[in-house]
Design an enzyme around this catalytic site. Structure first.
Site, short mmCIF file in Angstrom:
data_model
loop_
_atom_site.label_atom_id
_atom_site.label_comp_id
_atom_site.label_asym_id
_atom_site.label_seq_id
_atom_site.Cartn_x
_atom_site.Cartn_y
_atom_site.Cartn_z
CB CYS A 116 -0.87 -0.04 1.26
SG CYS A 116 -1.59 1.54 1.70
N1 LIG Z 1 -6.01 8.16 3.95
C1 LIG Z 1 -5.46 6.95 4.24
C2 LIG Z 1 -5.70 5.94 3.10
C3 LIG Z 1 -5.22 4.56 3.42
C4 LIG Z 1 -5.77 3.51 2.42
O1 LIG Z 1 -6.63 3.80 1.57
N2 LIG Z 1 -5.24 2.28 2.52
C5 LIG Z 1 -5.76 1.21 1.67
C6 LIG Z 1 -4.64 0.36 1.12
S1 LIG Z 1 -3.67 1.15 -0.11
C7 LIG Z 1 -6.58 0.24 2.50
O2 LIG Z 1 -6.16 -0.18 3.56
N3 LIG Z 1 -7.75 -0.14 1.98
C8 LIG Z 1 -8.58 -1.15 2.54
C9 LIG Z 1 -10.05 -0.85 2.29
O3 LIG Z 1 -10.39 0.26 1.89
O4 LIG Z 1 -10.83 -1.78 2.51
C10 LIG Z 1 -3.98 7.17 4.51
O5 LIG Z 1 -3.32 7.88 3.74
O6 LIG Z 1 -3.49 6.69 5.52
#
Ligand SMILES: N[C@@H](CCC(=O)N[C@@H](CS)C(=O)NCC(=O)O)C(=O)O
Length: 341
Positions: free
Chosen positions: A59
């Site tokens: 990620c």
């Molecule tokens: N705004 C957050 C975004 C984090 C994010 O979108 N992480 C994704 C992975 S790239 C995630 O864990 N997605 C799981 C989901 O949405 O179910 C940050 O920058 O920390």
């Protein structure tokens, strides 16, 4: 490699889980926004071995925190658990199984570890431990407080500020002196962060996760307009003999841009349909900066699992790539650093 094509689109990181009525990608704001601070009476004061990071090597947002932790020499101060590299229909999971994969890895742990604190199976359990009524997405990175047993923050841009500023008392001088958000450069860092986040970091997702033609067209056009602008900045910096984005020194703006650019040719170009240009062929100054960070600056190469990144995107997003086939190229995944360029 097998993929589950019966995934519920609303329950994992699939395009349809994030799009609005027009088919455009809309990222939801992170919900835990507390701060580690040395102010008197702070709820979360900096302490040795009190905080834990939950991350994924795949990620880009979590990758920002891994780079900052390594760069600042915090590996002995902030512990980590790593979610399994494949996101499935229930979100991120933990595993302690010995897994063999067909691609090259720098560190076997980057495939995923157990949850070192609670032995949970799923990241969502951690969110519910912190907030039983939690109704948002279960994202990485998560900064966890082992003492109060709760989430401090799950917004990567804020976590990297805390890691870079708040733990200097616990690390050797050469690490404490690294300041990636110096006061004199803050206005320019803020300005570029905003432009890069909206149009590039998030721009690739707006392109890749659009489920209608118009929002895709708009996102991809805006993305490349902004890559052109960034290329121009690096061109001018190069003429001044500078290696970094701002002020001739490494700042958080480099870290935030790097995590997208290092994934660009590998993943976003084909998987997210960002294929008007490639970094290595069309943006020589961005590419030179990328290679410099990767090969020459501590914290970057060691936290970047190129093969894992590519394979995780192509096999996790089953709506985009139902058969989970991973393209072979581009080869090499990153070019060597050449100081004569
Ligand atoms: N705004 C957050 C975004 C984090 C994010 O979108 N992480 C994704 C992975 S790239 C995630 O864990 N997605 C799981 C989901 O949405 O179910 C940050 O920058 O920390």
């Amino acid at each position: 490699m097998t993929t589950d094509t019966t995934v519920d689109p609303a329950s994992s990181l699939q395009p349809a889980a994030y799009t609005d009525k027009t088919g455009a990608f809309k990222r939801k704001p992170s919900q835990f926004r507390d701060w580690i601070s040395s102010e008197p009476n702070a709820k979360f004061p900096p302490e040795l071995n009190r905080y834990h990071l939950y991350v994924s090597y795949t990620c880009p947002w979590a990758h920002r925190t891994l780079i900052t932790r390594a760069l600042k020499g915090l590996t002995g101060v902030i512990s980590v658990s790593i979610v399994h590299w494949l996101l499935d229909d229930k979100g991120w999971k933990f595993t302690n199984s010995e897994e063999s994969v067909s691609f090259a890895l720098k560190n076997k742990d980057s495939l995923g570890t157990e949850d070192h604190l609670y032995g949970y199976d799923r990241l969502r359990q951690l969110y519910f431990k912190a907030e039983p009524e939690y109704a948002g997405r279960f994202t990485v990175p998560v900064l966890w407080d082992k003492k109060l047993q709760t989430i401090v923050n799950n917004e990567s841009s804020e976590i990297i500020r805390m890691l870079s500023n708040e733990f200097n008392a616990f690390i050797p001088k050469q690490f404490a002196e690294i300041n990636i958000y110096p006061v004199s450069l803050q206005p320019r860092i803020n300005e570029l962060n905003e432009l890069i986040y909206e149009n590039i970091n998030n721009g690739v997702y707006k392109s890749g996760f659009a489920i209608q033609q118009d929002p895709y067209d708009e996102a991809v056009t805006t993305l490349f307009e902004h890559l052109d602008k960034v290329e121009e900045i690096f061109k001018q910096n190069h003429n001044k003999g500078e290696h970094f984005l701002i002020g001739g020194q490494l700042t958080e703006a480099d870290i935030r841009l790097y995590v997208t650019i290092v994934r660009f040719d590998l993943v976003y170009h084909q998987h997210f349909k960002c294929n008007l240009k490639m970094i290595r062929y069309d943006y020589p100054h961005i590419d030179q900066w990328l290679r410099y960070l990767y090969w020459k600056v501590p914290g970057f190469e060691e936290t970047t699992e190129l093969e894992l990144i590519k394979t995780s995107y192509t096999t996790s997003h089953t709506q985009i790539n139902p058969y989970g086939i991973t393209p072979k190229g581009p080869l090499p995944l990153i070019l060597p650093y050449d100081s004569s360029l």
